[in-house]
Design a protein around this motif. Structure first.
Motif, PDB file in Angstrom:
ATOM      1  N   LYS A 714      21.216  -5.646  20.363  1.00  0.00           N
ATOM      2  CA  LYS A 714      19.810  -5.285  20.535  1.00  0.00           C
ATOM      3  C   LYS A 714      19.515  -4.801  21.947  1.00  0.00           C
ATOM      4  CE  LYS A 714      15.151  -7.253  20.449  1.00  0.00           C
ATOM      5  NZ  LYS A 714      14.327  -8.467  20.223  1.00  0.00           N
ATOM      6  N   LYS A 715      20.025  -5.517  22.941  1.00  0.00           N
ATOM      7  CA  LYS A 715      19.742  -5.172  24.330  1.00  0.00           C
ATOM      8  C   LYS A 715      20.169  -3.745  24.645  1.00  0.00           C
ATOM      9  CE  LYS A 715      20.961  -6.578  29.059  1.00  0.00           C
ATOM     10  NZ  LYS A 715      21.773  -7.516  29.878  1.00  0.00           N
ATOM     11  N   GLU A 716      21.311  -3.333  24.115  1.00  0.00           N
ATOM     12  CA  GLU A 716      21.835  -1.997  24.415  1.00  0.00           C
ATOM     13  C   GLU A 716      21.185  -0.913  23.567  1.00  0.00           C
ATOM     14  OE1 GLU A 716      24.294  -5.054  25.896  1.00  0.00           O
ATOM     15  OE2 GLU A 716      23.875  -4.698  23.758  1.00  0.00           O
ATOM     16  N   LEU A 717      20.634  -1.267  22.406  1.00  0.00           N
ATOM     17  CA  LEU A 717      20.186  -0.261  21.443  1.00  0.00           C
ATOM     18  C   LEU A 717      18.672  -0.106  21.350  1.00  0.00           C
ATOM     19  CD1 LEU A 717      22.712  -1.127  18.589  1.00  0.00           C
ATOM     20  CD2 LEU A 717      22.796   0.843  20.136  1.00  0.00           C
ATOM     21  N   GLU A 718      17.904  -1.078  21.840  1.00  0.00           N
ATOM     22  CA  GLU A 718      16.457  -0.950  21.704  1.00  0.00           C
ATOM     23  C   GLU A 718      15.910   0.106  22.655  1.00  0.00           C
ATOM     24  OE1 GLU A 718      14.687  -4.731  22.490  1.00  0.00           O
ATOM     25  OE2 GLU A 718      15.208  -4.729  24.620  1.00  0.00           O
ATOM     26  N   VAL A 719      14.755   0.660  22.300  1.00  0.00           N
ATOM     27  CA  VAL A 719      14.124   1.719  23.095  1.00  0.00           C
ATOM     28  C   VAL A 719      12.664   1.350  23.352  1.00  0.00           C
ATOM     29  CG1 VAL A 719      15.632   3.495  22.126  1.00  0.00           C
ATOM     30  CG2 VAL A 719      13.403   3.052  21.054  1.00  0.00           C
ATOM     31  N   TRP A 720      12.089   1.988  24.371  1.00  0.00           N
ATOM     32  CA  TRP A 720      10.643   1.892  24.580  1.00  0.00           C
ATOM     33  C   TRP A 720      10.025   2.947  23.672  1.00  0.00           C
ATOM     34  CZ3 TRP A 720       7.324  -1.460  26.471  1.00  0.00           C
ATOM     35  CH2 TRP A 720       6.042  -1.063  26.819  1.00  0.00           C
ATOM     36  N   SER A 721       9.555   2.528  22.535  1.00  0.00           N
ATOM     37  CA  SER A 721       9.206   3.463  21.467  1.00  0.00           C
ATOM     38  C   SER A 721       7.853   4.128  21.693  1.00  0.00           C
ATOM     39  CB  SER A 721       9.189   2.719  20.127  1.00  0.00           C
ATOM     40  OG  SER A 721       8.033   1.885  20.042  1.00  0.00           O
ATOM     41  N   ALA A 722       7.497   4.981  20.742  1.00  0.00           N
ATOM     42  CA  ALA A 722       6.198   5.647  20.798  1.00  0.00           C
ATOM     43  C   ALA A 722       5.054   4.651  20.637  1.00  0.00           C
ATOM     44  CB  ALA A 722       6.122   6.724  19.720  1.00  0.00           C
ATOM     45  N   LYS A 723       5.377   3.444  20.194  1.00  0.00           N
ATOM     46  CA  LYS A 723       4.363   2.395  20.067  1.00  0.00           C
ATOM     47  C   LYS A 723       4.168   1.650  21.386  1.00  0.00           C
ATOM     48  CE  LYS A 723       5.650   1.612  15.234  1.00  0.00           C
ATOM     49  NZ  LYS A 723       6.231   0.635  14.270  1.00  0.00           N
ATOM     50  N   ASN A 724       4.853   2.118  22.443  1.00  0.00           N
ATOM     51  CA  ASN A 724       4.779   1.477  23.760  1.00  0.00           C
ATOM     52  C   ASN A 724       5.208   0.017  23.715  1.00  0.00           C
ATOM     53  OD1 ASN A 724       3.952   3.787  25.129  1.00  0.00           O
ATOM     54  ND2 ASN A 724       1.792   3.388  24.703  1.00  0.00           N
ATOM     55  N   LYS A 725       6.362  -0.187  23.111  1.00  0.00           N
ATOM     56  CA  LYS A 725       6.976  -1.514  23.103  1.00  0.00           C
ATOM     57  C   LYS A 725       8.479  -1.354  22.908  1.00  0.00           C
ATOM     58  CE  LYS A 725       6.460  -2.582  18.151  1.00  0.00           C
ATOM     59  NZ  LYS A 725       5.959  -3.586  17.182  1.00  0.00           N
ATOM     60  N   TYR A 726       9.232  -2.369  23.353  1.00  0.00           N
ATOM     61  CA  TYR A 726      10.669  -2.351  23.158  1.00  0.00           C
ATOM     62  C   TYR A 726      10.967  -2.732  21.713  1.00  0.00           C
ATOM     63  CZ  TYR A 726      11.085  -2.287  28.267  1.00  0.00           C
ATOM     64  OH  TYR A 726      10.996  -1.950  29.588  1.00  0.00           O
ATOM     65  N   GLU A 727      11.725  -1.889  21.011  1.00  0.00           N
ATOM     66  CA  GLU A 727      12.080  -2.190  19.636  1.00  0.00           C
ATOM     67  C   GLU A 727      13.297  -1.382  19.206  1.00  0.00           C
ATOM     68  OE1 GLU A 727       9.222  -1.066  16.657  1.00  0.00           O
ATOM     69  OE2 GLU A 727       8.549   0.689  17.795  1.00  0.00           O
ATOM     70  N   LEU A 728      13.928  -1.846  18.124  1.00  0.00           N
ATOM     71  CA  LEU A 728      15.036  -1.129  17.513  1.00  0.00           C
ATOM     72  C   LEU A 728      14.475  -0.125  16.523  1.00  0.00           C
ATOM     73  CD1 LEU A 728      17.277  -4.250  16.868  1.00  0.00           C
ATOM     74  CD2 LEU A 728      17.852  -2.373  18.426  1.00  0.00           C
ATOM     75  N   GLU A 729      15.007   1.078  16.538  1.00  0.00           N
ATOM     76  CA  GLU A 729      14.585   2.092  15.580  1.00  0.00           C
ATOM     77  C   GLU A 729      15.775   2.482  14.710  1.00  0.00           C
ATOM     78  OE1 GLU A 729      10.822   4.244  17.674  1.00  0.00           O
ATOM     79  OE2 GLU A 729      12.738   5.299  17.812  1.00  0.00           O
ATOM     80  N   PRO A 730      15.596   2.509  13.390  1.00  0.00           N
ATOM     81  CA  PRO A 730      16.695   2.852  12.490  1.00  0.00           C
ATOM     82  C   PRO A 730      17.228   4.263  12.756  1.00  0.00           C
ATOM     83  CG  PRO A 730      14.864   1.877  11.286  1.00  0.00           C
ATOM     84  CD  PRO A 730      14.361   2.166  12.666  1.00  0.00           C
TER      85      PRO A 730
END
Length: 754
Positions: A714-730
């Protein structure tokens, strides 16, 4: 000290609250002031005994104590301290005790003060070890070695009485025109994070020293490369590039705010940065220190110093540095601009740190400073930082049959030019230049001759001609070029210690930014003169920033890059040229063909645009992560246990297990840095061309095959998404084994839907 006997059984937080209740407002504000320059607190009497100055005594009286004192042991051209008037190593603990004793015995509550010192590449004090700069440490790609170095520095300074170690770590090198490039671990946030975590762990392991990480945040991408200039980035760039080292270093006891502004808000006035993100999100719980005189700059926001003090304390700055703003904190409370509880929160953090370091229970240290010897560690650090960029026709290592080698260049026999900025005067014989190293390492039958040829930025026509003459009679030429961060005692300095009148040959360091990354004309003239002789030419560049070296790279027989490698760097370079050290450094920052290409950092956005210019290439000359070895490594396989994991599985701690097999196919033992990058395919935001997510430095015997395993989660793969939060995106994610440009192996994994 006035603490009662019963306090010893209380927790630190209880002791802090008890002491806070006893303090007056003036005493509280005194704990937040760090106004003095340490070298102004003492002088020597006729019997060579240290005596305290009235300046120091008046400060103690004015504020009922001192929160922290900066630079008691600092020695350099700015402080005007050297071996004649500074504090020598054996006198340091005694001096620290003398000042501490005065504070404790001459204040109502006897609160000890913190002693803060610069440790950018070793302690900036007399008779201290001078290690490679951060950019060189980054080139080593060796975090365990960085931790050992930090432990050594911590051991050295703790025996002198130092409590706060001010260490650069958080700056990411995004514009190499910036004069403080040498203080960065490199252009990549993951590399900087690994090095920062190692630094914090090593420095604080003994619980005797608290590290203060510099500088928070985003100082490495100033507009135009101008020191302390504005930084024009959005929140995504802040989070993707500049915050990761702070997440990695969150257990540091201190952080120094950066000079720059971000999107119009100075870091020292940025509550979202210093409180909401730093404390609320990252979980940092230490003190926030101002940079030197930075709070004075808040007068640009409000010319009333009481209002400026309110801005800083409200943002989250706990401890000042040399400014004239925090002395107004008391008046700001008295006049109703501030609540005393805001002062209390900052004082609480300062007192907590003092208790954690044991100052209330043991304020003094043993006055006999033990001998230390970290030279072997220093040499190891230098060896591992050296980057071999070209080696045509196996020019290197030199044959033992070579009878005569000409060593030429402005950095060939200039110790201070391999040390970097923030350097104390060096004791004679404490360091080894390239010339000295060559003479030590060369076989007995090899003659080493020398001529300077030019200065860093000034022509020396007669020396140039002599250089040509000695080169003509040699079988090999070693040309040592580059930059210099060496200050001298004739220079003038700003109130915060930055250079204001630059010497003609200091072209790197704080406040010494350049518009052109190519080497100076005088050095290029020297290079051309020697290249025309058609004698095998090895160029060694000792520098504090990535330089534009296109012509030298294309026409030299061998090219070695050594970012300021420290006091023993000359020996490490010589060992490398003669084959006693197999180079293993990798570039911590990309080198451009020319300045106009900037930026050339490897992790640019993977979007559709014209990369090449009409008149120049877009790609760098050498990318991040690049570096040759005398050994040859072949990557055979990349394997993983499972290609797909769901978002839920990753959130619950599952990881992709990636195994890479590689072989040393040469007859020479060597080290290789295995680098794993990712490239996301799709999602709510655009991704980068490559992102370093794991690396491992491994040592190989001749013909040895090894397997290295990485875990990607998770730490390496999560992004700061368009929702303005850190999350994993498929989606699919490419895995790349290589460097910032070249690919050795490639496959993909997939983050699956819930």
């Amino acid at each position: 000290m006035e603490e009662g006997c019963g306090t010893m059984n209380l927790s630190i937080s209880e002791r802090v609250e008890k002491l806070l209740d006893e303090m007056t407002l003036a005493e509280k504000c005194g704990q937040l002031n760090q106004r003095l320059y340490g070298w102004e607190t003492y002088e020597w009497d006729a019997n060579s005994q240290l005596v305290l100055t009235d300046t120091f005594k008046q400060e103690v009286e004015k504020f009922g104590g001192i929160g922290a004192l900066y630079g008691l042991f600092r020695a350099d051209p700015w402080s005007k301290m050297d071996e004649a008037n500074g504090i020598l190593r054996q006198e340091s603990a005694k001096a620290a005790n003398q000042l501490q004793k005065y504070v404790i015995q001459n204040t109502r509550l006897g609160i000890p003060m913190l002693l803060a010192e610069e440790v950018p590449h070793g302690h900036q004090a007399l008779e201290s070890e001078s290690y490679p700069v951060n950019l060189a440490k980054g080139a080593s790609f060796n975090a365990p070695l960085q931790k050992r170095t930090a432990e050594a520095v911590s051991e050295e300074i703790s025996t002198k009485g130092v409590h706060l170690a001010l260490a650069s770590a958080l700056d990411i090198l995004r514009d190499p025109r910036w004069g403080r490039s040498e203080e960065c671990f490199g252009e990549d946030p993951f590399l900087a994070s690994e090095m920062t975590e190692a630094l914090v762990s090593g420095m604080q392991e003994s619980d005797k020293v608290a590290v203060v990480l510099k500088h928070f945040a985003a100082q490495g991408e100033p507009v135009g490369g101008h020191n302390s200039g504005p930084v024009s980035i959005g929140e995504r760039e802040l989070r993707e590039i500049f915050l990761p080292p702070m997440f990695a270093g969150k257990h540091a006891k201190g952080v120094m705010a950066a000079y720059n502004e971000i999107d119009g808000i100075p870091c020292h006035a940025n509550r979202k940065l210093l409180t909401e993100i730093l404390r609320g999100e990252i979980g940092f719980s230490g003190i926030v220190m101002a940079d030197g005189c930075a709070l004075d700059r808040l007068l640009m926001l409000n010319e009333n110093p009481e209002e400026a003090a309110k801005i800083a304390i409200s943002a989250g700055v706990d401890l000042s540095l040399w400014d004239d703003i925090y002395p107004h904190l008391e008046a700001a409370v008295t006049n109703g601009l501030l609540l005393e509880k805001q002062i209390d929160q900052a004082v609480r953090r300062v007192l907590t740190l003092k208790f954690e370091l044991g100052l209330f229970d043991n304020p003094y240290i043993q006055e006999e400073v033990p001998a230390t010897d970290f030279k072997s560690l220093n040499l190891e650090s230098a060896r591992e930082s050296i980057c071999l960029l070209e080696n045509r026709n196996q020019t290197l290592p030199f044959s033992k049959k070579v009878k005569k080698i000409a060593v030429i260049g402005p950095n060939a026999d200039a110790l201070y030019n391999q040390l970097g900025d923030y350097t104390a005067p060096q004791k004679k014989g404490s360091g080894i230049t390239v010339l000295e190293g060559m003479r030590q390492v060369a076989p007995p039958n090899t003659e080493i001759v020398f001529e300077k040829g030019s200065r860093v930025r000034e022509r020396q026509p007669q020396s140039l001609e002599r250089a040509r003459e000695i080169a003509l009679g040699s079988e090999q030429i070693v040309l040592v070029l580059g930059s210099s961060s060496a200050r001298n005692f004739d220079m003038a300095f700003l109130k915060n210690g930055a250079v204001s009148s630059k010497g003609p040959n200091m072209d790197t360091g704080e406040n010494v930014d350049v518009a052109n990354l190519e080497l100076p004309d005088c050095q290029l003239e020297l290079y051309h003169t020697l290249r025309e002789l058609n004698i095998p030419l090895t160029v060694v560049v000792i520098s504090g920033r990535p330089n534009a070296l296109a012509e030298i790279a294309h026409k030299s027989d061998a090219l070695v890059m050594a970012f300021y490698p420290g006091a023993l760097g000359g020996l490490a370079i010589a060992e490398t040229l003669f084959g006693k050290n197999n180079p293993s450094g990798k570039l911590p920052a990309s080198l451009p063909y020319e300045t106009g290409q900037l930026p050339v950092y490897y992790n640019q956005k993977n979007v559709v645009y014209q990369e090449n210019y009409f008149d120049a290439k877009g790609a760098p000359l050498y990318p991040f992560g690049y570096g040759k070895s005398y050994s040859e490594f072949i990557y055979h396989k990349i394997r993983f246990e499972k290609r797909g994991l769901s978002v839920d599985e990753l959130n619950r701690g599952a990881t992709f297990h990636v195994a890479v097999e590689l072989e040393n196919v040469s007859d020479l033992a060597g080290k290789e840095v295995v680098q794993l990058y990712i490239r996301g395919r799709g999602g709510s935001i655009t991704r980068r061309k490559r992102e370093l997510k794991a690396f491992r430095k491994m040592e190989f015997l001749p013909k040895e095959i090894k397997k290295v395993c990485f875990k990607i989660g998770k730490k390496e793969l999560e992004v700061w998404s368009a929702k303005n939060k850190y999350e994993l995106e498929p989606g699919k994610v490419d895995l790349i084994i290589g460097n910032g440009r070249d690919t050795y192996l490639e496959t993909w994994i997939e983050i699956e839907e819930e």
